[in-house]
Design a protein around this motif. Structure first.
Motif, mmCIF file in Angstrom:
data_model
loop_
_atom_site.group_PDB
_atom_site.id
_atom_site.type_symbol
_atom_site.label_atom_id
_atom_site.label_comp_id
_atom_site.label_asym_id
_atom_site.label_seq_id
_atom_site.Cartn_x
_atom_site.Cartn_y
_atom_site.Cartn_z
ATOM 1 N N GLY A 292 17.296 44.353 -19.907
ATOM 2 C CA GLY A 292 15.887 45.265 -20.167
ATOM 3 C C GLY A 292 14.958 44.866 -19.002
ATOM 4 N N ARG A 293 15.607 44.992 -18.008
ATOM 5 C CA ARG A 293 14.643 44.626 -17.159
ATOM 6 C C ARG A 293 14.384 45.192 -15.202
ATOM 7 N NH1 ARG A 293 11.144 40.139 -16.962
ATOM 8 N NH2 ARG A 293 11.454 38.318 -18.733
ATOM 9 N N LEU A 294 13.600 45.740 -15.443
ATOM 10 C CA LEU A 294 13.723 46.528 -13.677
ATOM 11 C C LEU A 294 13.893 45.248 -12.510
ATOM 12 C CD1 LEU A 294 13.067 49.591 -12.705
ATOM 13 C CD2 LEU A 294 10.796 48.587 -11.526
ATOM 14 N N MET A 295 15.527 45.570 -11.959
ATOM 15 C CA MET A 295 15.954 44.892 -11.508
ATOM 16 C C MET A 295 15.215 45.315 -9.938
ATOM 17 S SD MET A 295 17.256 43.093 -12.800
ATOM 18 C CE MET A 295 18.009 41.889 -12.019
ATOM 19 N N PHE A 296 14.888 43.897 -9.360
ATOM 20 C CA PHE A 296 14.570 43.900 -7.274
ATOM 21 C C PHE A 296 15.470 43.396 -6.860
ATOM 22 C CE2 PHE A 296 10.940 44.271 -9.935
ATOM 23 C CZ PHE A 296 10.230 46.011 -9.379
ATOM 24 N N PRO A 297 16.300 44.148 -6.297
ATOM 25 C CA PRO A 297 17.455 42.563 -5.301
ATOM 26 C C PRO A 297 16.878 42.227 -4.014
ATOM 27 C CG PRO A 297 18.694 44.788 -5.249
ATOM 28 C CD PRO A 297 17.218 45.271 -6.424
ATOM 29 N N ILE A 298 16.662 41.300 -3.767
ATOM 30 C CA ILE A 298 16.678 39.740 -3.045
ATOM 31 C C ILE A 298 17.379 39.722 -2.016
ATOM 32 C CG2 ILE A 298 15.254 38.097 -2.233
ATOM 33 C CD1 ILE A 298 14.814 37.981 -5.608
ATOM 34 N N HIS A 299 17.021 40.601 -0.916
ATOM 35 C CA HIS A 299 18.459 39.872 0.763
ATOM 36 C C HIS A 299 17.265 38.920 1.801
ATOM 37 C CE1 HIS A 299 18.184 44.794 -1.038
ATOM 38 N NE2 HIS A 299 19.111 44.790 -0.122
ATOM 39 N N ASP A 300 19.030 38.456 1.612
ATOM 40 C CA ASP A 300 18.171 36.952 3.064
ATOM 41 C C ASP A 300 18.717 37.154 4.365
ATOM 42 O OD1 ASP A 300 21.412 38.430 4.203
ATOM 43 O OD2 ASP A 300 22.272 36.098 3.670
ATOM 44 N N SER B 40 20.712 56.478 -15.023
ATOM 45 C CA SER B 40 21.281 56.945 -16.210
ATOM 46 C C SER B 40 20.292 57.179 -17.294
ATOM 47 C CB SER B 40 22.908 55.713 -16.786
ATOM 48 O OG SER B 40 21.918 54.926 -17.592
ATOM 49 N N PRO B 41 21.223 57.832 -18.577
ATOM 50 C CA PRO B 41 19.914 58.278 -19.314
ATOM 51 C C PRO B 41 18.817 57.067 -20.253
ATOM 52 C CG PRO B 41 21.928 59.391 -19.779
ATOM 53 C CD PRO B 41 22.206 58.476 -18.902
ATOM 54 N N GLU B 42 19.713 55.921 -20.103
ATOM 55 C CA GLU B 42 19.316 54.789 -20.687
ATOM 56 C C GLU B 42 18.625 54.213 -19.856
ATOM 57 O OE1 GLU B 42 22.250 51.703 -22.961
ATOM 58 O OE2 GLU B 42 23.602 52.768 -21.037
ATOM 59 N N GLY B 43 18.204 54.322 -18.161
ATOM 60 C CA GLY B 43 16.929 54.036 -17.435
ATOM 61 C C GLY B 43 15.941 54.973 -17.566
ATOM 62 N N ARG B 44 15.969 56.151 -18.336
ATOM 63 C CA ARG B 44 14.655 56.810 -17.687
ATOM 64 C C ARG B 44 13.698 55.720 -18.731
ATOM 65 N NH1 ARG B 44 13.199 61.356 -23.016
ATOM 66 N NH2 ARG B 44 11.381 62.158 -21.851
ATOM 67 N N ARG B 45 13.397 55.259 -19.066
ATOM 68 C CA ARG B 45 11.740 54.204 -19.134
ATOM 69 C C ARG B 45 12.058 53.626 -17.891
ATOM 70 N NH1 ARG B 45 7.504 53.425 -18.884
ATOM 71 N NH2 ARG B 45 6.451 51.752 -18.974
ATOM 72 N N GLY B 46 12.696 53.006 -17.325
ATOM 73 C CA GLY B 46 13.053 52.727 -15.945
ATOM 74 C C GLY B 46 11.975 53.621 -14.516
ATOM 75 N N SER C 62 21.134 37.741 -2.020
ATOM 76 C CA SER C 62 21.737 36.538 -2.410
ATOM 77 C C SER C 62 20.962 36.514 -3.777
ATOM 78 C CB SER C 62 20.507 35.899 -1.304
ATOM 79 O OG SER C 62 19.179 35.971 -1.372
ATOM 80 N N GLY C 63 19.945 37.133 -4.385
ATOM 81 C CA GLY C 63 19.323 36.923 -5.516
ATOM 82 C C GLY C 63 19.050 38.164 -6.206
ATOM 83 N N PHE C 64 17.928 38.220 -7.136
ATOM 84 C CA PHE C 64 17.618 38.825 -8.133
ATOM 85 C C PHE C 64 15.446 38.599 -8.377
ATOM 86 C CE2 PHE C 64 22.497 39.874 -8.295
ATOM 87 C CZ PHE C 64 21.886 41.299 -7.558
ATOM 88 N N GLY C 65 14.652 39.747 -8.348
ATOM 89 C CA GLY C 65 13.598 39.549 -9.050
ATOM 90 C C GLY C 65 13.748 40.904 -10.013
ATOM 91 N N ALA C 66 13.117 40.069 -11.209
ATOM 92 C CA ALA C 66 13.065 41.640 -12.342
ATOM 93 C C ALA C 66 12.464 41.303 -13.249
ATOM 94 C CB ALA C 66 14.567 40.525 -13.609
ATOM 95 N N ARG C 67 11.286 42.410 -13.017
ATOM 96 C CA ARG C 67 10.247 42.869 -14.523
ATOM 97 C C ARG C 67 10.344 43.182 -14.868
ATOM 98 N NH1 ARG C 67 5.826 45.901 -16.124
ATOM 99 N NH2 ARG C 67 4.212 45.281 -15.119
ATOM 100 N N SER C 68 10.208 42.706 -16.621
ATOM 101 C CA SER C 68 9.662 43.062 -18.252
ATOM 102 C C SER C 68 9.502 44.692 -18.249
ATOM 103 C CB SER C 68 8.973 41.627 -18.889
ATOM 104 O OG SER C 68 8.956 42.532 -20.422
ATOM 105 N N MET C 69 10.432 45.348 -18.612
ATOM 106 C CA MET C 69 9.747 46.517 -19.132
ATOM 107 C C MET C 69 8.942 47.234 -20.528
ATOM 108 S SD MET C 69 10.306 48.302 -16.355
ATOM 109 C CE MET C 69 10.490 49.257 -17.075
ATOM 110 N N ASP C 70 8.800 45.750 -21.815
ATOM 111 C CA ASP C 70 7.945 45.761 -22.801
ATOM 112 C C ASP C 70 7.194 44.840 -22.609
ATOM 113 O OD1 ASP C 70 9.017 43.224 -22.939
ATOM 114 O OD2 ASP C 70 11.354 43.732 -24.126
#
Length: 589
Positions: A190-198, A121-127, A204-212
């Motif tokens: 406000g973070r880039l999201m990395f889904p973590i799969h089993d 989406s437009p809000e995801g431009r920075r990502g 099963s969970g997520f990793g998230a990187r700060s964008m700011d």
């Protein structure tokens, strides 16, 4: 045999304790400085015969392998049960799986869709700009299901509640958290999201990187019923086929490292979710890989924490895969300032060469560990030789062992003959964290009489049955320590019971394994028909229970006696206290 007893029969508490602290032989026992508090004189004792540990210092507590791991890893009973089951190869009942877990997986998958839509989406431009800067293409974004958590603390919460999921379920996934004001909010925003799969490909969970630039740079889902960071290998669901085909797994540290590797066709690459492989991660990899290549940042290669991490990985692999000629851990040391992500994008040929020519762990470790010592002195050389010899003897291959011994001589700057004259010829032995060599004989097993063990366990069972059957006697339990219960299930039920006001409340907080044990305790014939008789029976039983516990402590103190040095003040005080209390209990009979 219960699942707890089966696990205990397959594990040696000495080996487990060695994962957390270097042990030294002391009489029939092993000693160390306690890993749970600061002390100068060792008061932490491990008894291989009883398969028990005790701290005679400030902690003043002890237990079995379960309580040790629970305290060291800060896990609850259920988490420890799963960890030790995976370590020992014991299969747990699947009763805990099913409906509850399915709901959590469904919620996580809905969150993935929400995050993916937000990224595009437009809000995801920075990502998207960040991913483009890192060279991640559209296929990789789609394949790894990357997304973006939007700013605003209830965007995901509102979306998932609108799909019919309740707040309790959302909290259980870790996607929401409850603040100090009692309000629930999105955990990631406000973070880039990395889904973590089993392994099965479920999120099963997520990793998230700060964008700011805010800290922490990376944030992971906390432990949940379906997510355990220590039991997860990032990207394994996509890498398994390639790893099985090549029999080689390349292990990197970061999400971006693994994603870039797959984007460029290196499909046998996974991320370890940390620097050292855990027992659970090795359990997932050992059936499909025999060559483990750890990609190592040279800036960290000589750091003490990194060396300990690699040593831990090596010991885990050795413990699970043994002396198999097919197994090997290798270290691919990358060029300065270049992580796998950078190197793969900029010079694939160099990446392939480094992986192909990776050093064996022993070849890497000998000079790295030797750097801890002053090799310009004879004393430093001798200390290094004694410490590093166990690394040389980790292989039973005589030709390889000879090469490692020659390599050790080179690292120390002495001739092979001089090294042999100093420490003798290498002999095959097992390697442990304490830096000592132990024979490769049969595993130690508890030598306590089975009949005695059964009598102790039934006494514990009877005490708990009385307390559960006569709630009016709860105040009598105030002086009872959980450590007095030798059986793991009894100790856990008692500990939880102290914090519950009713049996129904107790049942709600127990793990399934403990709930079954609670049902067994409820079926024991406790005989006393009135409160007075029950109180008398409980008093006598508690006295016998405390006596048994104190005698075990006394035995541990005697078995750890070191005639070469006097006991510490803490140990001396404990000895006096134990003997005094035993005398007091004896005169009360």
């Amino acid at each position: 045999m219960s699942v707890v007893d089966e696990i205990k029969s397959r594990v040696d508490i000495v080996d487990v304790a060695s994962d957390y602290v270097p042990l030294q032989k002391a009489g029939r026992n092993f000693k160390a400085r306690c890993p749970f508090h600061t002390e100068k004189t060792p008061s932490f004792t491990v008894n291989p015969d009883r398969q028990a540990w005790h701290c005679f210092g400030a902690c003043a507590t002890g237990g079995d392998v379960f309580s040790l791991v629970m305290r060291a890893e800060r896990l609850d009973f259920g988490e420890t049960l799963k960890l030790l089951a995976q370590r020992t190869g014991v299969t747990l009942s699947q009763e805990r799986q099913g409906g509850r877990s399915d709901i959590l997986y469904r919620i996580n998958q809905e969150a993935v869709r929400f995050y993916q839509k937000a990224l595009s989406s437009p809000e995801g431009r920075r990502g998207m700009e960040y991913l483009a800067e890192r060279g991640v293409d559209a296929d990789a974004i789609s394949t790894f299901q990357l997304g973006l958590s939007l700013r605003g603390r209830d965007r995901l919460k509102g979306h998932l509640r609108g799909l019919g999921f309740d707040t309790r379920q959302l909290l259980e996934t870790g996607l929401l958290h409850r603040g100090e004001d009692g309000e629930t909010r999105d955990f990631f925003w406000g973070r880039l999201m990395f889904p973590i799969h089993d392994r099965q490909g479920r999120v099963s969970g997520f990793g998230a990187r700060s964008m700011d630039g805010s800290d922490p740079k990376y944030l992971n889902t906390a432990a949940t019923p379906v997510f355990d960071k220590r039991a997860t290998v990032y990207g394994l669901h996509m890498a398994a086929a390639s790893i099985r085909e090549q029999r080689t797994v390349v292990i990197v540290e970061g999400y971006m490292d693994a994603i870039t590797a797959h984007q460029y066709g290196y499909k046998n690459v996974v991320a370890s979710m940390g620097t050292a492989l855990t027992e659970q991660q090795v359990s997932q990899l050992k059936s499909i890989a025999r060559m483990f290549v750890q990609a190592m940042d040279p800036d960290a290669a000589g750091q003490e924490a990194t060396l300990r991490s690699l040593e831990s990985t090596y010991r885990v692999l050795k413990r699970q895969l043994g002396q198999s000629a097919e197994f090997e851990l290798k270290i691919a040391e990358l060029p300065a300032g270049r992580d796998p992500d950078d190197l793969i994008r900029e010079d694939q040929g160099e990446w392939e060469r480094l992986v192909r020519e990776a050093l064996s762990f022993v070849d890497f470790a000998l000079p790295a560990f030797a750097a801890r010592y002053d090799l310009s002195t004879a004393q430093g050389k001798a200390q290094a030789a004694e410490t590093l010899l166990p690394l040389v003897t980790t292989t039973t291959n005589s030709f390889e062992q000879e090469r490692y011994f020659q390599r050790l001589a080179q690292v120390l700057g002495v001739s092979r003959e001089a090294l042999e004259a100093s420490i003798g010829r290498p002999k095959a032995a097992s390697y442990n964290r304490g830096g000592s060599a132990r024979g490769r004989g049969p595993a130690r097993v508890a030598s306590v009489s089975p009949l005695m063990s059964q009598r102790e366990d039934f006494l514990e069972d009877y005490v708990l049955a009385l307390l559960l059957g006569w709630p009016e006697l709860r105040e009598r339990a105030g002086s009872v320590s959980p450590a007095q219960f030798h059986r793991t299930e009894n100790r856990e039920v008692f500990t939880h019971w102290l914090g519950c006001s009713t049996i129904d409340e107790l049942q709600d907080v127990l793990d399934d394994t403990l709930r079954k044990h609670l049902a067994y305790l409820g079926q024991i014939d406790i005989s006393p028909a009135d409160r007075g008789s029950a109180e008398t029976a409980l008093g006598q039983s508690l006295g016998r229970l405390e006596q048994s516990h104190l005698r075990e402590m006394q035995e541990g103190l005697l078995a750890s006696d070191d005639a070469t040095s006097p006991p510490s003040r803490e140990l001396e005080e404990t000895i006096v206290s134990v003997n005094s209390r035993l005398k007091e209990l004896f005169t009360q009979r």
